[in-house]
Motif scaffolding. Sequence first.
Motif, short mmCIF file in Angstrom:
data_model
loop_
_atom_site.label_atom_id
_atom_site.label_comp_id
_atom_site.label_asym_id
_atom_site.label_seq_id
_atom_site.Cartn_x
_atom_site.Cartn_y
_atom_site.Cartn_z
N GLN A 1 0.82 -1.22 0.00
CA GLN A 1 0.00 0.00 0.00
C GLN A 1 0.85 1.28 0.00
O GLN A 1 0.33 2.37 -0.14
CB GLN A 1 -0.94 0.02 1.20
N ASP A 2 2.20 1.11 0.15
CA ASP A 2 3.06 2.30 0.14
C ASP A 2 3.36 2.70 -1.31
O ASP A 2 4.45 2.50 -1.85
CB ASP A 2 4.35 2.03 0.92
N THR A 3 2.37 3.26 -1.95
CA THR A 3 2.48 3.63 -3.36
C THR A 3 3.67 4.55 -3.61
O THR A 3 4.37 4.44 -4.61
CB THR A 3 1.18 4.35 -3.81
#
Length: 500
Positions: free
Chosen positions: A36-38
């Motif tokens: 989720q750490d784009t």
Amino acid sequence: MGDDKYYTLAEGCPFASNRTAVLMRDKQGGGLGLLQDTQLIETLAHFSRERIPERVVHAKAVGSYGEFEATRDCSDFTCASFLNKVGKKTPVLQRVSTVGPESGSADTSRDVHGWSMKLYTDEGNLDWVFNNTPVFFIRDPIKFPSMNRSHKRHPQTHLPDANMFWDFHVGNPEGIHQLMVLFSDRGTPKSVRYMNSYSGHTYKFTKADGSFKYAKIHVKTQQGIQNFSREEATKIAGENPDYMIQDMFEAIERGDYPVWNVYVQLMSPEAAEKHETNIFDMTKVWPHKDFPLQQIGRLTMNRNPRNYFADIEQAAFSPSTMVPGFAASADPVLQARLFAYPDAARYRLGVNYQQLPTNAAKAQVYCPFQRDGSMRFDDNYGGDPNYVGSWIKPTKFYQDVKGTNPGALSLHTEHEKWAGEVSAYSSEITDADFVQPAALWEVIGREPGHQDRLVDNLVSSVKSVKYPELRKAVYSLFSRVSKDLGSRLQKRTEAAIKAA
Ligand code: NDP
């Protein structure tokens, strides 16, 4: 805090912080990454994709912007609008490169320098893709990849290799004229500002009535020719491999804009038939005394790129990029380049490379038959017909670009009439191939010590050839230019090998 407030992801979402990943932390201070750490993923993924394919030749380059100013009304021999009014100015992009070495290599290496100019004329772009030498190594285009490979790295050792270099040139001696220039003082120019460039190829200037003149173009430095000695060039290559880029950038920054005068040599088709050499052979020049230089313009480079990658690395030049009033000749190497250069750009930059800002014409473009493809950046001609012969009036994209210059209509029709046979192109070498190199040997002899330096520069390369038979063949090649040159080369090379 700090600069965080400026930054967003590439799709607009503001960064919480531009200098930290978001992790599942543990007590010891480590952490596991999260899908989720784009921000982290985009940062790493984009970095791996920052490089585009390096040009296989002409990778290392100096680039800048400037202007071409017509100094003569040339409508007596061309309908090209950028040349039809004294004082008319046309914006220009210039890119000057070494040929063989890679992008990170020293720009003072002994090499031919490519010299590309994109003239953003009011009738579309005109690319002049020249060299800083008036002649070339080959005259049959099929040899182009071989010639370049022999100048690059050996397939096993990955080293530049004198055996390979001289093996190619002994086997393909039509390059002798270019070798003479390359090993003269001009093989190591002091910087872009102190070199000339030449079309090399014969081109044609055409008029709207279909008539034409053959032409060679010369771009001559107002700063004067200046060169490094071999020793200086080698030293600078170690100390500052980007010397030429720095020299040009700093000159423009301080307002010391370099200027070149642009000349043409013109030849009528009738004179071409009687001319002593084949005008489509780019190993030959046209003697100045028979075809005097006539000035047509002046080139001034006065603006540095704002971003090297966007302006210079993404620039694509091709001799096929022409305007009405300027056309290709039947030079076989030029004909091959008309295909090969845009083909290289499609591979390197993608099929829509002409839309990149540095390549885009400043004149109106309406080309709805060239659509789609990867990285199409504009609205792709909306609903306009994508086929020829339509009666549907094009939409807002339509502009009446035709008819501004009647020469546009003759661009593809004014060519010579051709009748011939399909046959292999002869590259036979005769004594005539050594006449102009011999003339250059004499020209060089007018300058004290220059012949000696040319021999010395050759010795420094030929002494690395490990096969005695190949060295002998090199001496024979240069003896055909001048017996004196051949024997001086032999004596000094063999002495240098013995002394080593
Ligand atoms: P010219 O005496 O009129 O021209 C000699 C030219 O040689 C000069 O104008 C100069 O070109 C050029 N020159 C000087 N030193 C070097 C060098 N180290 N490397 C390359 N060129 C150099 O005679 P011709 O026109 O009859 O030509 C004689 C020979 O000069 C040719 O065989 C060719 O090798 C060389 N040459 C000719 C050119 C031409 O278009 N005719 C162009 C360049 C070279 P510049 O003025 O361009 O600096």
